[in-house]
Scaffold this active site. Structure first.
Site, short mmCIF file in Angstrom:
data_model
loop_
_atom_site.label_atom_id
_atom_site.label_comp_id
_atom_site.label_asym_id
_atom_site.label_seq_id
_atom_site.Cartn_x
_atom_site.Cartn_y
_atom_site.Cartn_z
CG ASN A 43 -3.75 -5.01 0.36
OD1 ASN A 43 -3.38 -6.14 0.05
ND2 ASN A 43 -2.95 -4.16 0.99
CD GLU A 57 -3.11 -0.91 2.18
OE1 GLU A 57 -2.99 -0.01 3.03
OE2 GLU A 57 -4.06 -1.72 2.17
CD1 TRP A 92 -6.41 -6.94 7.80
CD2 TRP A 92 -4.46 -7.74 7.02
NE1 TRP A 92 -5.41 -6.30 8.47
CE2 TRP A 92 -4.21 -6.77 8.01
CE3 TRP A 92 -3.40 -8.38 6.41
CZ2 TRP A 92 -2.91 -6.43 8.38
CZ3 TRP A 92 -2.13 -8.03 6.78
CH2 TRP A 92 -1.89 -7.06 7.75
CE1 TYR A 95 -11.75 0.46 6.70
CE2 TYR A 95 -10.78 -1.32 5.45
CZ TYR A 95 -10.90 -0.62 6.63
OH TYR A 95 -10.19 -1.00 7.74
CE LYS A 129 -10.49 -4.51 8.18
NZ LYS A 129 -10.02 -3.41 9.03
#
Length: 683
Positions: A470, A417, A554, A476, A575
């Site tokens: 990801n 990321e 994850w 989200y 998570k």
């Protein structure tokens, strides 16, 4: 299309009657001392490396140790210096030998002193480092070891910030002092084993290996003999060979070719077959011996058909993990490392993403033995400063050289990321290009990978051999089903790019069960059953698309992120499929176990949702048994067979009675009865 066949030979830990240094992936005849008892003081203390320094106010700690437990226990945590001191009598058996001190990991920087002399400074919290101390130790008196540690931010060190996980401070992995003869198989080459095995050719008839050994001499150079012995899994000697070493230089690399006839492959969880190599350096009767294990395998990735192990399709059903527990942070025991790998193996995963940094060597060893394929990576994570290039290359070099010999590791991860907002010439893009070249120069047998949260094409994207993404659809952004739409569109628009999912998951709090109160993604209520439903939907999407070369949940375990206040528990990322203390396996764990593990299992979902307000309910069962019978308060209700492909059976419209209700399910495989029971109360 990445069709390169990768040939790898690697080492693992084997328990033999020999002196070892803990968690290093080889066994030796070397004398070893574990340094566990230390004096400790947090703060800035000048001249604490001096022998006459007053430590009366210091505490006593056991290494492995971290001073950052406040990151877990309350909001915010101490980021700064601390000191460790210990004294040791060096045994006479080490006299006339070479002596070393090895740290497996210190978070995040360490300045090491011995008898007031600085040995050096290591920057990077996750890799091992070593110093030769032959000329500094003293016999017949106490030797003072002092270590100044800091976990304060440093923009020249990766990771540059702690937004995604805590940067713990402390000597949180083992420390050893050991000795070797003056001619040795060098432990000083980036704290690596000193031996590297490269597989050059592999067929069903023959495996051709090149063994590269770093040897070292601290005396006048005279010839020595290197002997090689290879044993099969049953400890039968299959190869024996000798080689003369001239020691024309004090440090040199010696190579030797070996051939194994009719080799047996390291074949993941189906058969993680390991050979054993014994290398002995004999210099006029002074012997340095290293014993390692290795495995033989090939792999490749195809954009249409996914991952192949030994030329056969092999699904990488994976989990990502952090290396920390609730009561210990990252300062884990061997038993805790074993517990983590056992839980992953129990669930039936075939792969682990050991994120976002180099993990304990023992975890790689355990993955070798379990047949779990590993994505190993450096902590180039999230943000960048433009000043971390040198340290990133150092940590990648350490990761590869220290772990080159694990058969479980199939890919080196370069970043996670990291966003290059300023274009193709932004510092992280140029650094990634350099890291990719460095990885391939150090290891020609493995792939590189990276984990992106951007689009299919980005400034950072597709520099490494493999790219994964990801994706958190339905948490989200978007809806759960968007994962399938994204995968199908990406496959159609970019057929030449291999598609992997490096992270997917949502929060789940076992103490929260009311789905009507969900507050995603950063609220204070994350019902467990919402997490379960997400994984049911998302796993089917991934399962039905064999072109997805890897997928990683994850996360396997809840972990701490200081400053977070989500899901009803501060400083916690929820998570995980298992709680932070490893005490509770969440419902989603059993969903995957039913689908990934072939051992008979039966589990009633929502067992913690035990207070019911409606008399009519459904009972969801995760099981790999074909036929299940439901009992309510001791009476048979009915039997149902599997009709879907997710190993889930739902008994609909079950009528509860007021008060406590005992719900039990039973199934039978051959003569074995499998059962599970819960109690729900109707109010």
């Amino acid at each position: 299309m990445y069709q390169k066949i990768i040939l790898v030979v690697c080492f693992v830990f084997i328990q033999l009657k020999a002196t070892i240094y803990s968690q290093v992936n080889h066994i030796t005849t070397r004398t070893n001392i574990n340094l566990t008892d230390w004096k400790f003081k947090k703060g800035i203390w000048y001249n604490a490396q001096k022998k006459d320094y007053n430590t009366n106010s210091w505490g006593n700690v056991k290494v492995p140790h971290t001073y950052s437990m406040d990151a877990i226990e309350k909001t915010g945590y101490y980021k700064g210096e601390a000191w460790y001191r210990t004294s040791i009598d060096v045994p006479q058996s080490m006299k006339n030998e070479r002596i070393f001190i090895r740290f497996e990991g210190v978070g995040q920087e360490a300045q090491v002193y011995l008898n007031e002399k600085s040995l050096g400074k290591h920057i990077g919290g996750y890799s091992a480092f070593i110093y030769e101390i032959t000329d500094v130790v003293e016999f017949n008196k106490k030797n003072l070891i002092a270590v100044k540690v800091t976990n304060e931010p440093n923009f020249k060190r990766i990771p540059v910030d702690d937004k995604l996980f805590n940067h713990y401070g402390g000597i949180y992995r083992p420390v050893q002092i050991f000795s070797t003869p003056k001619q040795n198989i060098s432990p000083n080459y980036y704290a690596s084993p000193g031996i590297f095995i490269e597989q050059q050719e592999l067929s069903s008839q023959l495996a051709t290996l090149e063994i590269k050994i770093h040897v070292s001499s601290s005396t006048k150079n005279k010839p020595s003999t290197l002997s090689y012995k290879v044993f099969d899994r049953e400890n039968n000697l299959i190869i024996s060979k000798n080689q003369l070493v001239s020691f024309s230089e004090k440090e040199q690399i010696v190579s030797q070719k070996l051939e194994i006839e009719n080799p047996i492959l390291w074949n993941g969880k189906m058969n993680p077959y390991l050979y054993k190599l014994e290398v002995e350096l004999n210099h006029y009767g002074k012997i340095d011996k290293v014993i390692q294990a290795f495995g033989l395998r090939t792999f490749k990735v195809d954009p249409e058909k996914g991952f192949f192990l030994n030329d056969k399709p092999y699904r990488l059903n994976g989990v990502a993990i952090h290396q920390e527990w609730k009561d210990n942070g990252p300062a884990l025991s061997n038993e805790q490392h074993q517990k983590d790998i056992d839980l992953i193996d129990e669930m039936g995963a075939t792969s682990i993403r050991m994120s976002h940094y180099q993990h304990s060597d023992l975890q790689y060893q355990l993955a070798d033995k379990k047949g779990l394929l590993v994505w190993a990576e450096i902590p180039f994570v999230h943000d960048y400063s433009g000043r971390e290039q040198g340290n990133a290359k150092q940590q990648l070099r350490e990761l590869i050289l220290q772990n080159y010999n694990h058969p479980s590791i199939y890919v080196w991860g370069l970043w996670n990321e990291v966003r290059a907002w300023k274009g193709k010439n932004a510092p992280p893009v140029l650094l990634t290009q350099d890291l990719n070249k460095l990885a391939h120069s150090l290891d020609k047998t493995r792939l590189t990978a990276s984990a992106s949260d951007r689009g299919m094409i980005s400034n950072m994207g597709n520099i490494s051999d493999l790219q994964a993404w990801n994706k958190y659809f339905g948490w989200y952004y978007g809806e759960y089903e968007d994962m399938g739409k994204w995968l199908d569109n990406a496959r159609k628009e970019y057929p030449e790019i291999e598609l992997g999912i490096s992270e997917y998951g949502v929060g789940g709090n076992i103490y929260q069960q009311d789905v009507a109160k969900l507050e995603k993604p950063i609220g204070n209520y994350f019902p467990e059953s919402v997490q379960t439903n997400y994984h049911e939907v998302t796993w089917k999407i991934i399962k039905d698309r064999p072109f997805v070369w890897s997928s990683y949940i994850w996360n396997m375990f809840d972990f701490s992120v200081a400053g977070w206040n989500r899901g009803g528990i501060q400083n916690l990322n929820h998570k995980g499929l298992v709680t932070f203390d490893r005490a509770i396996k969440k419902d989603a764990f059993y969903f995957y176990k039913a689908n990934w593990n072939k051992e008979p299992m039966l589990y009633i979902a929502e067992q913690r949702n035990n207070i019911r307000t409606s008399s009519k309910t459904n009972v969801k069962i995760f099981t790999n048994i074909n036929k299940v019978t439901l009992y309510l308060n001791g009476k048979k209700v009915r039997s149902l067979k599997q009709t879907a492909d997710l190993n889930t059976i739902i008994f609909e419209n079950i009528n509860l009675t007021k008060g406590k209700n005992i719900i039990e399910v039973k199934g039978k495989i051959q003569k074995e009865i499998v059962a599970h029971k819960v109690i729900w109360e109707l109010k």
